[in-house]
Design an enzyme around this catalytic site. Structure first.
Site, PDB file in Angstrom:
ATOM      1  N   LYS A 118       0.773  -1.261   0.073  1.00  0.00           N
ATOM      2  CA  LYS A 118       0.026   0.216  -0.108  1.00  0.00           C
ATOM      3  C   LYS A 118       0.882   1.256   0.086  1.00  0.00           C
ATOM      4  O   LYS A 118       0.288   2.428  -0.428  1.00  0.00           O
ATOM      5  CB  LYS A 118      -1.013  -0.075   1.118  1.00  0.00           C
ATOM      6  CG  LYS A 118      -1.886  -1.176   1.472  1.00  0.00           C
ATOM      7  CD  LYS A 118      -2.560  -1.184   0.411  1.00  0.00           C
ATOM      8  CE  LYS A 118      -3.659  -2.406   0.500  1.00  0.00           C
ATOM      9  NZ  LYS A 118      -4.688  -2.627   1.437  1.00  0.00           N
ATOM     10  N   ASP A 119       1.902   1.199   0.517  1.00  0.00           N
ATOM     11  CA  ASP A 119       2.889   2.348   0.528  1.00  0.00           C
ATOM     12  C   ASP A 119       3.089   2.874  -0.887  1.00  0.00           C
ATOM     13  O   ASP A 119       3.468   4.001  -0.943  1.00  0.00           O
ATOM     14  CB  ASP A 119       4.429   2.040   1.128  1.00  0.00           C
ATOM     15  CG  ASP A 119       4.228   1.744   2.593  1.00  0.00           C
ATOM     16  OD1 ASP A 119       3.462   2.378   3.203  1.00  0.00           O
ATOM     17  OD2 ASP A 119       4.984   1.050   2.946  1.00  0.00           O
TER      18      ASP A 119
END
Length: 479
Positions: A118-119
């Site tokens: 998700k980063d």
């Protein structure tokens, strides 16, 4: 480029505007009016670019209202080397012993600050939101739901940002100790963690109810960073192109045009694999997009049968790959919109059917899932996860997390001779030490820069599944 709603009731809007909205104003999801089409020569011309440079090129096709030099600066800040462990930002790691009829490799997406894929999108979204808010002199209250990794990635990307508050909902007792510690230990004044009594789908439903109330949304400047936000989807497209370019670096130049690879994507909310669908539709030579589900395999059932039948909260399993414990995939609406000829009336009728009967019957479209769109799917269980983590460790001396293990297990079922299979890594195994120990007997230590994380005091508000209580909580703390 302008953006419209799957439901047909929103005036076309630019990228900067839809970043702040999340859901479309008519309750649908935002999609491009049309996807950009790329030639093989254009993609080949990006081969020597760094990850931030490639992100600038691809996101520049979507964020056409942001000046290119300013977009480039946002991408440089989002993907700065000091934010990621790997110098390449996204490394490709072949798995030894997995060559068989076709190579399997991991696409290393968990090198960022919260050790999860998700980063990759959230770091860009954090930069872009602050930029757009400053330009428009506005504030934004982010409301989101997380089943594990979205929350921490969003909070680490948005902590301390001017003009932004974050209200992140998570299901009580449904995340790993590491995931809870990453989120709940943050002390920034603009971060608010709310643990809802229920499952992820209950959290997601609350987000949708508040986001769908236009009066409340406008009064409190609500936005979202869940994968329903188009900014997340567009930023994830970048690593599909990056992975194809790196996989084909060793392919003779004369053979690169049209060189196909397949991707397997562990999927819960359908956002990550949707980005791959967009990349394929733009012209990237992707042969197959393989969806890997865990025991909450509503999406696998959909792609095998053509029937989409989300399960209730009570019927949603708590599994050892908790970030995929989702039974109602928000982003599927964007794919169904494409499947139904981008017809808002047909899309709305399908969702009315879902509301009325609890399912959508798209069996008439089933042959197109694979032949036209390249989708295949499979399911992995807890026993499969343990066996896959163990076998990858024994053959490659690489430890993978349980979600990535779901991906590798399903990928093995769809490998084709001569077609590399790239599995999108989901998270670092350190986030799931108990599962890794059960599978391998290995005790995984905490990464050095996160030492002591589990011992930090945690700050979280427990709340029942109560829409009115959530509304009051946000109203009292909104910026």
């Amino acid at each position: 480029m302008k953006y419209i709603s799957t439901r047909g009731g929103m005036e076309a809007a630019p990228y900067s505007a839809v970043l702040l909205e999340g859901l479309a104003t008519d309750g649908g999801l935002v999609v491009p009016e049309s996807l950009p089409q790329l030639s093989a020569a254009q993609v080949e011309g990006w081969r020597s670019l760094s990850y931030p440079e490639l992100a600038t090129e691809i996101l520049g096709l979507f964020a056409t209202d942001i000046p290119r030099d300013e977009l480039a600066e946002l991408c440089r800040a989002a993907y700065a080397p000091d934010r990621f462990v790997s110098e390449r930002i996204v490394p490709l790691v072949p798995l030894a012993g997995e060559q068989g009829p076709g190579e399997i490799a991991l696409v290393g997406l968990s090198e960022g600050p919260t050790l999860a894929f998700k980063d990759m999108a959230m770091q860009f979204l954090g930069q872009a939101l602050e930029y757009v808010l400053a330009k428009s002199d506005r504030t934004l209250n982010i409301i989101g739901a997380t089943s594990g990794d979205t929350g921490s990635a969003a909070e680490y990307a948005l902590r301390g940002k001017d003009g932004i508050a974050v209200f992140m909902l998570s299901p009580q007792g449904r995340m790993s100790a590491f995931q809870r510690a990453q989120m709940y230990s943050l002390t920034d004044g603009n971060i608010h963690n709310i643990a809802i009594a229920g499952v992820f789908d209950d959290c997601q439903n609350l987000v949708k109810k508040l986001s769908g109330d236009l009066e409340y949304k406008r009064e409190h400047n609500l936005g979202t960073v869940n994968s329903i936000n188009l900014g997340r989807i567009s930023a994830q497209i970048v690593y599909y192109f990056w992975a194809w370019l790196r996989q084909t670096d060793a392919v003779p130049a004369a053979e690169r045009a049209g060189y196909e690879v397949s991707f397997t994507i562990p999927s819960g909310n359908f956002g990550n694999i949707l980005s791959g669908h967009f990349a394929r539709s733009m012209g990237l030579p992707i042969r197959r997009l393989v969806l890997a589900a865990n025991e909450n395999n509503v999406l696998d059932e959909f792609f095998r049968t053509g029937i989409y039948a989300p399960r209730s909260a009570a019927a949603t399993f708590a599994t050892s790959s908790p970030s995929m414990d989702i039974s109602k995939a928000s982003n599927l609406e964007r794919f169904v919109f494409e499947l139904l000829g981008r017809d808002p009336q047909r899309l709305s009728a399908a969702w009315d059917e879902l509301e009325r009967t609890g399912q959508i019957d798209l069996r008439a479209e089933l042959p197109r899932f694979e032949t036209e769109f390249g989708f295949q799917s499979g399911t992995s269980t807890h026993a499969d996860r343990l066996a896959t983590i163990r076998s990858v460790f024994e053959t490659s001396e690489i430890i993978i997390d349980p979600h990535t293990a779901d991906g590798v297990k399903v990928a093995r079922e769809f490998v084709e001779p001569g077609v590399p299979m790239l599995v999108l890594e989901t998270a670092k195994p350190a986030k799931f030490p108990e599962v890794v120990f059960d599978a391998t007997g290995q005790q995984i230590g905490m990464p050095e820069h996160l030492a002591g994380l589990l011992d930090l005091p945690q700050r979280v508000t427990d709340m029942p599944d109560d829409e009115q209580q959530l509304r009051s909580f946000i109203a009292e703390r909104a910026v």
